[in-house]
Every structure is written in C-alpha cells, then in structure tokens.
Design an enzyme around this catalytic site. Sequence first.
Site, PDB file in Angstrom:
ATOM      1  CG  ASP A  95      -1.874   1.083   1.220  1.00  0.00           C
ATOM      2  OD1 ASP A  95      -2.322   1.585   0.123  1.00  0.00           O
ATOM      3  OD2 ASP A  95      -2.439   1.268   2.143  1.00  0.00           O
ATOM      4  CG  ASP A 105      -1.536   0.070   7.677  1.00  0.00           C
ATOM      5  OD1 ASP A 105      -2.464   0.136   6.669  1.00  0.00           O
ATOM      6  OD2 ASP A 105      -0.889   1.010   7.934  1.00  0.00           O
ATOM      7  CG  ASN A 142      20.605 -43.269  10.479  1.00  0.00           C
ATOM      8  OD1 ASN A 142      21.079 -42.471   9.583  1.00  0.00           O
ATOM      9  ND2 ASN A 142      19.777 -42.933  11.301  1.00  0.00           N
ATOM     10  CG  ASP A 190      -4.608  -3.386   3.736  1.00  0.00           C
ATOM     11  OD1 ASP A 190      -5.052  -3.108   2.267  1.00  0.00           O
ATOM     12  OD2 ASP A 190      -4.329  -2.598   4.277  1.00  0.00           O
TER      13      ASP A 190
END
Length: 922
Positions: free
Chosen positions: A378, A664, A757, A668
Amino acid sequence: MSKHPHRSNEKYNVLRAFISHFRKLLVGKENIAGPRSEAEERVHSWIQALARSEKSLTFEYVQSTERGLSFKEAERRLLEGGQNIPIDHNFPSWWQLWCNAFIHPFNIILIIMATLSFLASDNANGIIMLILVMLSVGIRFHQDYNSSRAAMKLSELLRSQIRVQRCAGKVIQTELVVQIDYRDIVPGDIIHFSPGDLFPGDVRLLTSKDLIVSQSSLTGESGTTEKVADIIEDPSTPLLELKNVCFMGTSVVSGCGTGLVISTGSRTYMSTIFSTMGQEKHTDAFENGLRCVSYALVCIMVLVVPIISLSDYHASHNLGESVIFGISVAVALTPQMLPLIVNTNLAKGAIAMAKDRCIVKRLSTIQHMGAMDILCIDKTGTLTTNRIIMVHHMDIWGFPNERVLRFAFLNSYFKTEVNSPIDDAILAYAYTNGYRFHASKWRMIEEIPFDFVRRRMTVIIERDLDSIWDEQGSYFDTTKYVITKGALEEVLSISTSIEDIDKGVNLTLTPKDREVVLQKSEELSNDGLRVLGVAMKRANTIIKSGPTKHSALESDMVFLGLISFFDPPKNSAKQALWQLAEKGVKAKVLTGDSLSLAIKVCKEVGIRTTHVTTGPDLDILEHTEFHEAVRRATVLARLTPTQKLRVVQSLQKVGNHVVGFLGDGINDSLALEAADVGISVDSGASVAKDLADIILLEKDLNVLVSGVEHGRLTYGNTMKYIKMSLVANIGSIISLFIATMFIQFEPLSPRQLLTQNFLYNVGQIAIPWDKVDDGYARVPQGWSATELPVFILWNGPVCSIFDIGTFLFLRFYYEADQVSDSEFFHSAWFIEGLLMQALIIHMIRTEKIPFIQDMASWPVVFSTITISAVGIMIPFSPIGKLMGLMNLPLSYFGFLVVLFLGYFSLGQVVKRIYILIYKRWL
C-alpha cells in the site's frame, strides 16, 4: 459525534475482526477472476433494484410495513432464515486440532521407524524419533490452537445492541423502539442509528439527517461518504457509491436516521464477498514438496527393504537377523533430523529478523520470504512518511501569495479542536520558512468546527490592540476577520468575490474565475497533491445567536487562493525498493487512493508507472484480460478489498508467483490472508495483525530486505540438509544392497548401522548455522517438484561408486570376503560410510570447490571434524569391541585419503555439469 467513541471503535474492530477471522475458515468455490461470482451477482442485483425503487415499493420487496415488523413475524423470520451471523462456523475441539497436526506423512514414517527401532533393540534411535515427532506436532498444534482460541474469543466478544422499530398490539398497533442483539435482526426490520453505530446488515435508508458513513472496511479509502435517504439511484451508479444504501460492517460517523434492513447474515454484500473468495492460502509448494519426499521414501522402503532382507537371508539363513537388518536399513534411509533441522533453521531466522524489529508469527513464513518474487504494498505510510507537508500557497492565478498563507496560518493556529495533519503542516511550513505572522497579537472570538457536511472550518478573530501597523505598513483596525479553510468546492460555494492586491479592491468572483480555480486545482491534484481553499471577510458585527448564525458568517466570503499538500516518500523507500529489485522481488502498489496520487509517489521512489490501472477498469475486464492487466500493471489504484484479493490470487495462480502483501488496515484483511507472506505493522488494525504472518515494528521496507535475505538463507540451509541426506542415505542403501548381493554376511550389523546413522544425524545439527554462497540470496528460491529427483539421480550414484570402490578394495586387496573376515569388513565399512556421510555436506553446500574456493562456517567444520574423529576412534575403543569392530591398519586410512580425493574431484565435475544444464545447484 458519538458519546462513546472508544466503545464504538471497539465494537467496530471486533465485528471487522470476527468477519476477517472466520472468512478463512469457510469452504466454498474459489474465484480468482475479474467478473463477479454468481452469488455476488445476485446480491448486486438485489441491492441495485432496491436502490432504484421508491420507499413504498421497497417495503413490498421485503414484505414489511412503515411501522416495522410485529414481534411474532420477526420471530418467525428468525426461525426460518437463521440468526444474523455473517459467517457461521463450528470451532474444532482440541483433539481435532491435535489429529490434524499429527496426520502428516513424515510423522507417520518416523513413528513406524521408531517402532521398528525398538524391535531392533535400538532404543536410543527410537526415543529420538518419537521426540522429533512430538516437537513437530506440538509446534503445529500450538499455532492452530492459538488461532482457534483467538477466533472463539472474538465470537464471544461480539455483542452489539441495535435499536429496532417493532409494532405491537392485535387491534390497535403501537410502534415501539426496542434494543435487540444484532444476531436477531431480520430482513424487514426498521433500525434507528446514530454516530458510532454499526450497520447490522445491508440497509435501504428511509430517513437521514446529515448522515456521514465510513466505508473504509469495503473501499480501503480513509475518507467518508455522505448518505441521503430521499434519492432514487441511477442504474449506472456503482454499488459502493449508492447514496441511499448502507452496507453491513460500515459505521456511522455523524448524523442519524432510520433504515430498512434488506439483507442479513450470509446474504449481505460483505458476507457474500468473504464467502466466495479463495478460502485458503495459496498451496505451499515447500510443504507439498516435503510430503512428496515422504511418499517417495515410503515407496523406496516398500521396494528396497524386503529385497535387502531377502538377500541377507539368502546369505545368512537367519530370518530374525535378516528382518532386523532390513529394519535398520529402513531407519537409515529416513532423514530423521528433518523436522529438527527445519524448525531450527526457521527459529534461527526468526531470531535474526526479531533483531531487525520484525516479528515472525508463523515460522514457515520465513521459507516463503526466501521464495517471494512479488511484493504488493500500500502507498500510505509504506512508501511515504505518512506525514503531510505543505507545498503551495497561491492566488487564483497560480502565483505564490503570502496573504493566502497568513490567513491559512491564523485559521490553523486558533483552531481549538485536535489539530489535524493539515494544520500541523501549515504551522510547520510557516515556522520553518521564517514567516512571522504575530499570532499573539490576535485573539479568537469564536470558532465554527469542521463537520463532514460543510467540509470546512472557520474562526473569527480580531486584533488585541486598538491599532497596529503590520510588516508591510498596511493599517489594521479592530475589524473582526472571518477566516475559512476547507474543501475547495465548499469554500468556493460561500465565496462571492476575489481580492485584487494590486488595486486594493475586491472583484466579483465570476464563473470564469471559478473555472480557472478548479482547473488549477485539477492540475495540482493530477500531480498527486491535496488541495484546499482559503477565504476570509471582514465582519464589523457578529450575530450573537440564532439558527442562521453560522450560515450568515460563512457567506459572501472573499476567496484568497489555494494551499496544497503532499505526503512525501520516505528517503529509505527508494533504496529499499532498489535492493528488493536486485534480489528479484518486483514491487506492485495496490492502493485505495487515487491513481494520480499513487503515480506521483511511485515516480518519486523509482517504481515504473508505464502500466497502471484502477479498480473500476479491472471490474469490466474478462478473465484473460484481467490477468493480463494484473501481470503488466505496477500501480493499481482505487482498489476495493475484494479487488486486492483477486489481484493477489491472479499473481499466485495464473502468474505462478510467490506473493507478499504489506497492509495495515481492515480493508487489507482479505489480501493479507490469501498472500503467501502476509505482512502488517505494529500500528496496524488488530484484524490485519491477527491475519498477518509477519509484524513489522517499523513501517520500513528495509526491514523486508533483511527478511528476504534471512528467508533465502533459511531455505538454502534447509535444502542443503534435504538434498544431502537423501543423496547420502539413498546412495548408502544402494551400496548396502549391492554389497549384500556379493558377500556372505551383512556389510554392517544392525547395531553398527544404527550407530553410524545416529552419529551422522548428530553431526547435521550445525547446518542451520552455515552460510550460503554470495549469489544465492540474490534471486528468489522456490521449491521445484522435478528438481529433487533429478538432483538425487545425478549425485546419488557418485556416492555409491566410491562405496563400491571401498567394497572392491576390501575384497581384492585385503581379501575380506569370507565370514571370518566380517569383523574387519564391518570396521572398514563403518568408518568409510560415516566419513562419506560427514563429508558430503561440504560437497553439497556450495557450488564452488569445497575447502579451496569456499569454506563452511566454523560450527559445520567443527561438527564434521568431531563426528569424523569419533567415528575413527570407535573401532579402537572398548565401545568398538562391544559393537564387533576391530583395529584397522594404517594402509586403509591411506586408501581413504585417495578415495575421498577422488570423490571430491568426480563430485565437482558432476556438480559443474549439473549447474551447466540446470542453471542452479541448491
């Protein structure tokens, strides 16, 4: 204004948060195209039809009366249509959330392997794998449970009382105004509203008085909208610009009135939007990739383990030992440390980002930051300072005029209400540019505050002294001055003359003069500036009281000129955008502001404005045209929340981009939830922060640059482990399989294989602290479904070639191919396999020549040295004797030096060819 502004704001935030949180929990059809869905189209048509109808006909449409519904009829409609809940959802219980977190292919594999480890008497490996499963499940459960609990709290807080007009009585009906819960509102109800109230549904206005409504939750614009009941709308009027309709979730700023509820619950405009958009985040390619790896490992286990077990049984004729050996091979094939490595990587990245004042709410988002290639932002406060500055003070002919500034300054100086950013900008401009208007020599008599109907504010002032000469030598008497500042159209409407400074007289404000002023204002607006008008007049007498007082004062004004303002771009924004572009992240501006303002700001910060578009333009496009317009445009202005959502979805699904969205506001919320990386700021709306994945403590794009770097570092180290472990494990299993086919005993006993392992896995814990190649963080890094199998096919055989080389050396040089030689063979194979797995990280981690062109970080080097040393010492230690290992001759270690020099040489050749063909390594 509202008598309880705090309470009304809280009520507004709770409703907006409730709708935004529950939208993402719906299940429905996904629509990412420009044209509206069928459900939206029905709602549009219904609202438009009522907006174009007379009030009497509107009552017939909703089957109501001017007195309102009876209590009995309202109760019947409530039972028939259900409660007025925007989105209905049944919350999952804690055990459902736990099951969702638990059911993951990799968790299932680890549990099976842990069970098999216990059967093979390898309790240590079994316990470790169970701990890793619990950690992974616990983290995911914690995140899901917190999200669900927050949503439940919001639903409990959502209690809003609405004043409703109902009629009572069987013979003589009486109109009553009662307060009921918003959930009990039904279509046909007549509601009464005042400042601070929320509209509980879509409402057709019946009466209105100076009604100003905030529609920011729908439009994304911070401004307000005037609403009028006594109007019949034109068919061409856009839905959100209808004057006689108010929408669910919007709020009353000032004024009052009554309205007829025409839609409630899921049939309102806002609810229809939320229920028809994409309900889930874009598919996580990394998570899906891990699932594919898990399924592939299952397939390999099902294929290879039985064959190895049968081969071993054929050689040993001991079914029990052969089964245990097969289980050990399956355990060795599984990258048990993957959950720990991934979570450690993410946690390390989150800590690093927190130091840069960036809070990561969801750890998996860091992976997405590394893959992000488009950032939607924005304009307000992100690219700009969110601090207005004054630019011009000019007369109607466009020339700078100090007199315009003087009276604008006095108007702002004597304003008693809380100063707006506009007033602060005017005062700051005058002070910083050395103007001395001696405000202390004036005193205010009266003030007419700003309101949303007049859109201007006025002060009446006079000199404190009987007479004084001003700086220019002009004589001021005790005449009172009425000074007005506000929206240009409103100031012009109360002005009848203009000032000719040269002649010292006032001239009539002609239509041509008005046209000149408006044309100049349009030019400034096209440059992205906000324009206000300033007017004044002398008033020897002031009306003491009466209804005509304000209108009399604000009339026959002398229009002085224009003042303009601009929200300047941040100094850091241009540099941050340039750095993001260098890293392959393109910026797109998605804003509810005007196109001209957005273009000006974008030019200031270096964003190309060759291709721009607006929300209304996108609305009329077909699917293909819509996606093409979104792809090309860098600036998209006048967007509604749903249009922001569709833009994000188009970029994701049609453009195959990983999209970040920085917002914000409540408007949005849709785009934040849908984006791969939802970013908000600490000062943002609570809804935006709830839905965001990342919270910026400073609204600064430089923080995101750092976040992208951390994301790519995290992704790179994670991919090192995945590729390295799969190449090493699969290569080792192939080698074991081949060796089992040609010798009369197991290449390694189950205990030796599991110990090898375990040591290898411990050595990989240092990977999150490794660095990546310089060029790796310069481009977005995303998961490729086809890359991993190809990578394994290229690099896995390299490991196997040298394992088989060791096997041949042991068989032909030391002639260790009989059962009596098994202890020597086990010891030699144990050390070679462990060193191969410990050193392979240095081959995989970089495109460069390891140890020569690039050195790993010291934790990785230290880990490699430690694990290698431990592995070499075990056969010479008492522990080695218990494991069935023995001392090895020095000549064997000379062979290992030659072997690994050959491995790194051939591995580097294969690496260069692979990079040449596929253009990337990790």
